[in-house]
Motif scaffolding. Sequence first.
Motif, short mmCIF file in Angstrom:
data_model
loop_
_atom_site.label_atom_id
_atom_site.label_comp_id
_atom_site.label_asym_id
_atom_site.label_seq_id
_atom_site.Cartn_x
_atom_site.Cartn_y
_atom_site.Cartn_z
N ASN A 38 40.65 68.76 24.24
CA ASN A 38 39.82 68.73 25.45
C ASN A 38 40.36 67.72 26.45
OD1 ASN A 38 38.02 70.63 24.33
ND2 ASN A 38 36.87 69.01 23.29
N LEU A 39 39.99 67.88 27.72
CA LEU A 39 40.52 66.99 28.75
C LEU A 39 40.10 65.54 28.55
CD1 LEU A 39 41.28 69.67 30.20
CD2 LEU A 39 40.67 68.55 32.35
N ASP A 40 38.99 65.34 27.83
CA ASP A 40 38.56 63.96 27.60
C ASP A 40 39.15 63.37 26.33
OD1 ASP A 40 37.21 65.30 25.60
OD2 ASP A 40 35.20 64.80 26.31
N GLY A 41 40.04 64.11 25.67
CA GLY A 41 40.70 63.61 24.47
C GLY A 41 40.01 63.96 23.17
N SER A 42 38.90 64.66 23.25
CA SER A 42 38.19 65.05 22.03
C SER A 42 38.66 66.42 21.54
CB SER A 42 36.68 65.08 22.29
OG SER A 42 36.36 66.11 23.23
N GLY A 43 38.27 66.73 20.30
CA GLY A 43 38.48 68.07 19.76
C GLY A 43 39.92 68.46 19.55
N GLU A 44 40.77 67.51 19.21
CA GLU A 44 42.18 67.85 19.00
C GLU A 44 42.32 68.79 17.80
OE1 GLU A 44 45.51 64.89 19.58
OE2 GLU A 44 45.63 65.13 17.40
N THR A 45 43.05 69.91 17.99
CA THR A 45 43.18 70.94 16.97
C THR A 45 44.61 71.44 16.90
OG1 THR A 45 40.91 71.68 17.42
CG2 THR A 45 42.33 73.18 16.19
N ARG A 46 45.12 71.54 15.68
CA ARG A 46 46.45 72.13 15.50
C ARG A 46 46.34 73.64 15.56
NH1 ARG A 46 50.58 70.86 10.41
NH2 ARG A 46 52.02 72.60 10.79
#
Length: 571
Positions: A545-553
């Motif tokens: 996400n643009l705020d740096g959350s929810g990083e997913t491979r």
Amino acid sequence: MDSSGSADGPSGEEVPEIIEEETPPKPEEDVPEVEEELVEEEEPDPDKISAIEIYLGGPRDKGIFLGEAKYGLTSKDAYAIYGDRLLQSGFLFASENTEYDFEPGSVHYMYVHAFIPKYGWEYIRQRVPISGDSDYSQSIELHIDGPSHDGVIEEGKAENLRISGWSADLSAQEGTGIEKIEIYLNGPRDFGTFLGEADYGRERQDVANAYGNANFTDSGYTLTFDASQLGAGTENTIYIYSYSKTGTYTMAMRDIVMEGEKDASNIIISVEADLNDNLIEISGWAVSTDDIHNTGPRDTDVEYINKKIVFTSSKNGNEDIFSIGIDGSDLTQLTDSTDKDAYPDVSPDGKKISYTSDIGGYWQIMVMDWYGKNKIQLTNDPVRSGYSTWSFDGRYIFYEVYKDGDWEIYRMNSDGSGRKRLTFNAGTDDWHPFAHPYQYRVIFESGAVGHEDLYIMDHDGDNIERLSESSSRKRVPCMSVDGQYIVFMGYEDKLGFVYIMDENGENIRKISNRRKSGHPFISPDNSIIAFESSVDGQNEIFIINLDGSGETRLTDIPGSDWDPVFMYQMP
């Protein structure tokens, strides 16, 4: 009566006469005098498109007129690019085909003309391949010696342009086996302009020697025609047909470009065409360039039916282009050539993909449909050309060229014509361009290794500005669709990370703590960022996400995966 003057009804039956009672007239003084109003026809807006006409095999003065398209229809594709203001810019021409025979596997050129009162008629040229397999003979060899492919025809030589080569039927028992050679311009036989029958039977001892067959000695052909009226900077296609004495044939094509530069176009047209033996349907959207100079950002609140990421992968041991859903499903291979294919970018409507292909030792720019079909080579130069990016309206493609010992930024029309160099920084790399999301501008990376920074300039190379006062190393930019944010590859201890900053270069912050990350790209709805990052020595695609959350491979397949871009399509 009907319009034909008949007093019969629709079925042809006699219509009974209706007698109305006469109404006594009022006294003359009681009849009010009615002043007849003259209704004036509304004058068309001089700055806007008022008509669209469709031609095949050449422009208005040379091509086959198919008809006038209905203009002013709703276009979701135009809406996705320009917003509500140009929503009603779609067009459609549809007609039953009772006249034309489109040979399977053939390639046609369509000329879509738009009329703007202020400028007159202008057109775009669209390549239209016909589905199916051609009926070409496998035993006929047909070669074109000149002009060269994509060769620029000098003005002084255009009046007597010579087409030459050789042809022979390898199955012939005597002679060359060829009956005749016919040549057409800008369309296949029955559609293009017939240039004439070539002078066939010229001596080609080299061909006879190469095949060890004296029968092929007289296999050469030549034809000279006047190409001086084709127009400066225009692209044209020569079609050469070789007919055997047994009734079979084959065909070869050669693209040429006339010397000079075309006048700047005042229209932007996107076209889709379906030509077959039952139906002719041409649709798309068209706008005047005057309409878009003051357009703002695209709407991000858009419903998309197809959300994918296109990327480069070495999954099969070679570098190829793949697509995958943003949920990690539906992995699809789009290129499968033996050459390396990389650096994809997607057109604004999500229907075309440009990419870089290593052809004969040189990078060249290619374009294909979003599902991997109809691949077309746009550049054919003995220099490396790569890393393409589409302008917000699909009119231009910006790309980088390795010339004179460093990388420079170039621009061309999306059909490969009108190439123009934009930067001239000797000894400094100007590369990794990214087209502005709603203006005719382009962001790019420039500077010595270790000191790269981000700049922006107009689409003609003027008004170059540095984007940030910060001296931190910045590479490979991408701007959000609303123009508010720029993501880029920043460095910390010589390792790449994904960063984001405001459009004015301020408020720089790190998005992900993943080391060895790069090539960030923002989705068309401004919701997520795709990027590549190293995992156990291999690059994989991630989203965040643009705020740096929810990083997913996103990818977990053999080989490395990199260069992600989004491909979103509307219903």
